[in-house]
Every structure is written in C-alpha cells, then in structure tokens.
Motif scaffolding. Structure first.
Motif, PDB file in Angstrom:
ATOM      1  N   ARG A   2       0.832  -1.195   0.000  1.00  0.00           N
ATOM      2  CA  ARG A   2       0.000   0.000   0.000  1.00  0.00           C
ATOM      3  C   ARG A   2       0.866   1.244   0.000  1.00  0.00           C
ATOM      4  O   ARG A   2       2.018   1.230   0.398  1.00  0.00           O
ATOM      5  CB  ARG A   2      -0.892   0.012   1.247  1.00  0.00           C
ATOM      6  CG  ARG A   2      -1.760  -1.209   1.406  1.00  0.00           C
ATOM      7  CD  ARG A   2      -2.719  -1.393   0.261  1.00  0.00           C
ATOM      8  NE  ARG A   2      -3.465  -0.174  -0.015  1.00  0.00           N
ATOM      9  CZ  ARG A   2      -4.146   0.013  -1.147  1.00  0.00           C
ATOM     10  NH1 ARG A   2      -4.157  -0.883  -2.085  1.00  0.00           N
ATOM     11  NH2 ARG A   2      -4.810   1.131  -1.304  1.00  0.00           N
ATOM     12  N   ALA A   3       0.283   2.341  -0.423  1.00  0.00           N
ATOM     13  CA  ALA A   3       0.976   3.620  -0.359  1.00  0.00           C
ATOM     14  C   ALA A   3       1.020   4.104   1.077  1.00  0.00           C
ATOM     15  O   ALA A   3       0.261   3.649   1.917  1.00  0.00           O
ATOM     16  CB  ALA A   3       0.250   4.643  -1.238  1.00  0.00           C
ATOM     17  N   PRO A   4       1.936   5.030   1.389  1.00  0.00           N
ATOM     18  CA  PRO A   4       2.041   5.518   2.766  1.00  0.00           C
ATOM     19  C   PRO A   4       0.760   6.175   3.237  1.00  0.00           C
ATOM     20  O   PRO A   4      -0.062   6.635   2.442  1.00  0.00           O
ATOM     21  CB  PRO A   4       3.197   6.540   2.680  1.00  0.00           C
ATOM     22  CG  PRO A   4       3.956   6.167   1.460  1.00  0.00           C
ATOM     23  CD  PRO A   4       2.954   5.601   0.507  1.00  0.00           C
ATOM     24  N   LEU A   5       0.622   6.282   4.553  1.00  0.00           N
ATOM     25  CA  LEU A   5      -0.529   6.955   5.131  1.00  0.00           C
ATOM     26  C   LEU A   5      -0.449   8.444   4.861  1.00  0.00           C
ATOM     27  O   LEU A   5       0.622   9.015   4.735  1.00  0.00           O
ATOM     28  CB  LEU A   5      -0.554   6.732   6.648  1.00  0.00           C
ATOM     29  CG  LEU A   5      -0.477   5.296   7.149  1.00  0.00           C
ATOM     30  CD1 LEU A   5      -0.627   5.311   8.655  1.00  0.00           C
ATOM     31  CD2 LEU A   5      -1.551   4.448   6.527  1.00  0.00           C
ATOM     32  N   ARG A  26      -2.941  -1.955   7.571  1.00  0.00           N
ATOM     33  CA  ARG A  26      -2.473  -2.069   6.197  1.00  0.00           C
ATOM     34  C   ARG A  26      -2.645  -3.490   5.673  1.00  0.00           C
ATOM     35  O   ARG A  26      -2.940  -3.703   4.498  1.00  0.00           O
ATOM     36  CB  ARG A  26      -0.996  -1.651   6.141  1.00  0.00           C
ATOM     37  CG  ARG A  26      -0.392  -1.615   4.760  1.00  0.00           C
ATOM     38  CD  ARG A  26       1.010  -1.071   4.820  1.00  0.00           C
ATOM     39  NE  ARG A  26       1.019   0.294   5.311  1.00  0.00           N
ATOM     40  CZ  ARG A  26       1.490   1.329   4.619  1.00  0.00           C
ATOM     41  NH1 ARG A  26       1.950   1.151   3.406  1.00  0.00           N
ATOM     42  NH2 ARG A  26       1.492   2.534   5.135  1.00  0.00           N
ATOM     43  N   THR A  27      -2.476  -4.473   6.552  1.00  0.00           N
ATOM     44  CA  THR A  27      -2.612  -5.869   6.126  1.00  0.00           C
ATOM     45  C   THR A  27      -4.054  -6.213   5.747  1.00  0.00           C
ATOM     46  O   THR A  27      -4.290  -7.175   5.015  1.00  0.00           O
ATOM     47  CB  THR A  27      -2.133  -6.825   7.231  1.00  0.00           C
ATOM     48  OG1 THR A  27      -2.896  -6.590   8.430  1.00  0.00           O
ATOM     49  CG2 THR A  27      -0.661  -6.606   7.538  1.00  0.00           C
ATOM     50  N   ASP A  28      -5.017  -5.438   6.232  1.00  0.00           N
ATOM     51  CA  ASP A  28      -6.414  -5.669   5.874  1.00  0.00           C
ATOM     52  C   ASP A  28      -6.720  -5.222   4.449  1.00  0.00           C
ATOM     53  O   ASP A  28      -7.751  -5.612   3.885  1.00  0.00           O
ATOM     54  CB  ASP A  28      -7.344  -4.950   6.855  1.00  0.00           C
ATOM     55  CG  ASP A  28      -7.201  -5.474   8.275  1.00  0.00           C
ATOM     56  OD1 ASP A  28      -7.285  -6.694   8.462  1.00  0.00           O
ATOM     57  OD2 ASP A  28      -6.990  -4.651   9.192  1.00  0.00           O
ATOM     58  N   GLU A  29      -5.824  -4.426   3.871  1.00  0.00           N
ATOM     59  CA  GLU A  29      -6.041  -3.983   2.497  1.00  0.00           C
ATOM     60  C   GLU A  29      -6.077  -5.156   1.523  1.00  0.00           C
ATOM     61  O   GLU A  29      -6.742  -5.097   0.490  1.00  0.00           O
ATOM     62  CB  GLU A  29      -4.957  -2.979   2.085  1.00  0.00           C
ATOM     63  CG  GLU A  29      -5.055  -1.629   2.790  1.00  0.00           C
ATOM     64  CD  GLU A  29      -6.347  -0.892   2.463  1.00  0.00           C
ATOM     65  OE1 GLU A  29      -6.857  -1.047   1.332  1.00  0.00           O
ATOM     66  OE2 GLU A  29      -6.846  -0.164   3.335  1.00  0.00           O
ATOM     67  N   LYS A  86      -6.408   7.676   4.538  1.00  0.00           N
ATOM     68  CA  LYS A  86      -5.457   6.710   3.992  1.00  0.00           C
ATOM     69  C   LYS A  86      -5.897   6.283   2.604  1.00  0.00           C
ATOM     70  O   LYS A  86      -7.089   6.241   2.308  1.00  0.00           O
ATOM     71  CB  LYS A  86      -5.392   5.448   4.867  1.00  0.00           C
ATOM     72  CG  LYS A  86      -5.026   5.668   6.311  1.00  0.00           C
ATOM     73  CD  LYS A  86      -5.047   4.338   7.058  1.00  0.00           C
ATOM     74  CE  LYS A  86      -4.739   4.517   8.533  1.00  0.00           C
ATOM     75  NZ  LYS A  86      -4.750   3.223   9.263  1.00  0.00           N
ATOM     76  N   GLU A  87      -4.937   5.919   1.795  1.00  0.00           N
ATOM     77  CA  GLU A  87      -5.291   5.258   0.544  1.00  0.00           C
ATOM     78  C   GLU A  87      -5.800   3.872   0.904  1.00  0.00           C
ATOM     79  O   GLU A  87      -5.167   3.138   1.666  1.00  0.00           O
ATOM     80  CB  GLU A  87      -4.082   5.145  -0.383  1.00  0.00           C
ATOM     81  CG  GLU A  87      -4.427   4.486  -1.710  1.00  0.00           C
ATOM     82  CD  GLU A  87      -3.242   4.391  -2.638  1.00  0.00           C
ATOM     83  OE1 GLU A  87      -3.310   3.587  -3.583  1.00  0.00           O
ATOM     84  OE2 GLU A  87      -2.253   5.111  -2.419  1.00  0.00           O
ATOM     85  N   THR A  88      -6.972   3.511   0.385  1.00  0.00           N
ATOM     86  CA  THR A  88      -7.581   2.248   0.783  1.00  0.00           C
ATOM     87  C   THR A  88      -8.496   1.728  -0.318  1.00  0.00           C
ATOM     88  O   THR A  88      -9.024   2.496  -1.124  1.00  0.00           O
ATOM     89  CB  THR A  88      -8.383   2.412   2.088  1.00  0.00           C
ATOM     90  OG1 THR A  88      -8.964   1.153   2.455  1.00  0.00           O
ATOM     91  CG2 THR A  88      -9.492   3.437   1.938  1.00  0.00           C
ATOM     92  N   ASP A  89      -8.666   0.415  -0.340  1.00  0.00           N
ATOM     93  CA  ASP A  89      -9.637  -0.217  -1.225  1.00  0.00           C
ATOM     94  C   ASP A  89     -10.955  -0.457  -0.512  1.00  0.00           C
ATOM     95  O   ASP A  89     -11.858  -1.092  -1.074  1.00  0.00           O
ATOM     96  CB  ASP A  89      -9.079  -1.546  -1.750  1.00  0.00           C
ATOM     97  CG  ASP A  89      -8.124  -1.338  -2.915  1.00  0.00           C
ATOM     98  OD1 ASP A  89      -8.529  -0.698  -3.894  1.00  0.00           O
ATOM     99  OD2 ASP A  89      -6.974  -1.808  -2.841  1.00  0.00           O
TER     100      ASP A  89
END
Length: 378
Positions: free
Chosen positions: A23-26, A316-319, A341-344
C-alpha cells in the motif's frame, strides 16, 4: 445452510492467485492520532498440503533497506498535528470521508446492498474489536463488544482474521462459534460446539516454515534486546516486532537489527502493520487469500451473487482483504481509521466503539427482516 456447514474448496486454485502489492504511505492523521486436512477430509492430508505449497509460488525475497523500513515505521505512526495544521488535516479527512463515508451514517445503503443476500462478516482484532494498546498481551475486548460479536455470529457466518496467533486471539475473544484465521490467514480453524472442544484446523499453508520461523524468533529476541521498548511476538506462522514503546530516535537502529536478522533467513519477508513490523513466510498468502478460502469453505464461490462479504479492519494488512472484495465485484470493505489513507475499502468507521455500534445495528437489521418475513400477510 448453518454456520457450521462447511464445504472444502479447491484451495490449490485459490492459492495460485498473484500476490498483492504494498500500500501507499498513510496521509496525515486526524485526531489523536495446512496442517493435514485429514481432520476434515478423512485422509489424504499430506497430498493436500503438498498441493497447497506447490501452488503457492514463493515471493522473491527483497532485502529491506533500513531507510525504507524507518520510513514505513514513521508512516504507520503519525504524530499529532500542530494547531496550525490541524484545520488542514480536518479538511483533508472530510474530503476523504466523502469517498469513504461512515458505515454508520450510510447504514441504509449498506442495508440495501445486503437485502436478499447472505451476509458473511469478517473482523480484524487489534484496533477493530479492541483498542491499540502499548502491551499487546493486554489488548482485551470489552464485554459489550464480545456480546455484539456473539450476536453477529448467531445470525451470520463470522470470522476473526488477524495477524495474531490463532490460539491467543481465540483466548481473547472466547467465542467458539466463530471461524478464526490467525497469522494473517496462515492458520485457519473452524467453529466448535463449546469452549472445551478443540476447533477444527482447516488450513495451515505455511506449516513447513515453522522451524525457520522459530529460529528467526530466537535471533530477533537476541538482536533486539538492546533496544528499550522493542518487543518480539511469536504468532506461530509470523513474527511481530512491536515498536510502539520504542523512542523514535531508536527506530533506525531497530530497523538495522531486523534487517541484519533477515539476511540469514531469505525464506522470510518483511511487511508493515500498524506500529509493528511483520516477518512472514515468503508465500503468496495473506488476509485476502484467507477470506477467499473461508468463502469457498462456506460454499460461497465467486459466481454466487447472493452473498455479501463484509470485512472490517484497521490495518495495512487488511487492504489485501479489501482488494479481494473489490475484485470480486461484491462485498463491503470498512476501514477503521481517524486518518485519511489510501484504501480499497468502500466505507469507514473511526474506532472500535463505532465498530460495535455498526455490529449491533447489523444484527438489529437482520432481526427486523426476519420478523417481517415471519409476519403473516393479510
């Protein structure tokens, strides 16, 4: 089908899927900031496990440079913004919530998406069901949260998906009726009928890595003991180096220590979680693969359009799980965060208190629908 009805999937096909990217940084933060399957299949466990390992291609091991590790550590540990910057942070967060609205404020939309479908609930533990605390052994969930999760498991198939050792998270949660996927999904167990009965082991795709993980654990314990506040947790199929209590000035030396240990263990890879460095086997397996496996185990294959997986997590691991739901074209990812945060994920909640409120409302919605369905038509 009840929560106990399990159909084993073709896990070899599921395991062959490509791994996910990092993932990209917070962004800025708002506020204070397979063991054998013979136990279920009646034999053939060794062949089953071999098939899983054969189809899970190793990820090329990239030795992490210390500077990258430290930047990742800073990204997962945002500091409280100065007063002058707080307003800008709030504006950014408000803009972010327009893309990822509150699952509580948008509950009618969630209910509409769930209407006529089998809802399956997946829950992270730390930061989702319990608050993030300095001592990971003290991350207890409240009695009220336990009651909410128990009610969810009574009305929906439900699973805890966590980086924790599965035995430890089972002891924290104390609900045998749940599925548990520990070590980021590398240790999956099914429900039991009572607390004394052992849960059924469904899958352990990284079992062959146990000897090297134990060696790396001892090496990390020895290497990091000079860093005040550092703590290494053995989660059976992965290792966690907690730095929440480490002075930021010591982060670079700690990263160097972790890097030095990993040089001797090319079978392992380093990933980042929330104020924790995770060391895992270099196989294409993560929380997203665990969600796919559990859905298939429940008989909910990709082509089933009458199923709505709901995954709630803060890390982040939940992404990896959010990405799986987005790829399936069905399901709702809910990120627990006060930070942009960048997130799906599709929706957001701010903290475990909101998670509990959402779970309570989900059960209430289910009860209302069940009551309405039972009411005789005039």
């Amino acid at each position: 089908m009840t929560n106990q009805d399990v159909v084993m999937p073709d896990i070899a096909a599921a395991a062959a899927m490509p791994g996910s990217s990092g993932r990209a940084p917070l962004f800025a933060c708002r506020g204070a900031a397979a063991v054998s399957a013979s136990s279920m299949l009646g034999g053939g466990g060794a062949a089953y496990q071999a098939a899983v390992v054969a189809h899970v291609a190793p990820v090329p091991s990239i030795r992490p440079c210390a500077s990258w590790v430290v930047e990742a550590m800073r990204a997962s540990s945002p500091t409280r913004p100065a007063a002058a910057a707080a307003a800008a942070v709030d504006v950014e967060y408000d803009a972010w919530t327009r893309k990822h609205p509150s699952a509580l404020g948008s509950f009618e939309q969630v209910a509409a998406a769930a209407s006529g479908k089998r809802v399956v609930v997946f829950l992270d533990y730390d930061g989702t069901l319990s608050p993030i605390v300095a001592d990971p052994d003290m991350a207890f969930m409240s009695d009220e949260m336990r009651a909410a999760v128990r009610d969810v498991a009574e009305h929906f198939p439900a699973a805890i998906v966590t980086g924790r050792c599965v035995d430890k998270v089972q002891s924290f949660v104390g609900l045998p009726e749940l599925y548990y996927a520990g070590s980021h999904g590398m240790d999956i167990k099914g429900p039991s009928s009572n607390e004394e009965e052992d849960t059924k082991i469904l899958l352990q795709p990284a079992r062959e890595f146990l000897p090297v993980i134990n060696k790396a654990y001892k090496a990390l314990m020895e290497k990091t003991k000079s860093t005040p506040g550092a703590r290494v947790e053995n989660n059976k199929f992965c290792l966690s180096v907690h730095f929440r209590c480490v002075d930021e000035k010591r982060w670079n030396p700690l990263a160097e220590q972790v890097k030095a240990v990993l040089r001797d263990y090319p079978e392992l890879k380093l990933t980042q979680g929330r104020k924790v460095l995770e060391i895992r086997p270099s196989i294409m397996w993560d929380k997203g693969k665990a969600v796919e496996f559990l859905l298939k185990s429940l008989g909910f294959d990709d082509d089933r359009r009458d199923v709505l997986p709901v995954y709630i997590g803060d890390d982040r691991t939940d992404e990896d799980a959010f990405k799986v739901l987005r790829k399936r074209g069905q399901g709702l990812g809910i990120l627990v965060s006060k930070c942009a945060k960048e997130t799906d994920a599709s929706y957001s909640l701010q903290d475990p208190a909101e998670v509990m409120e959402f779970l309570v409302r989900l059960v209430q919605w289910k009860l209302r629908r069940s009551s309405s369905a039972m009411r005789p038509r005039v």
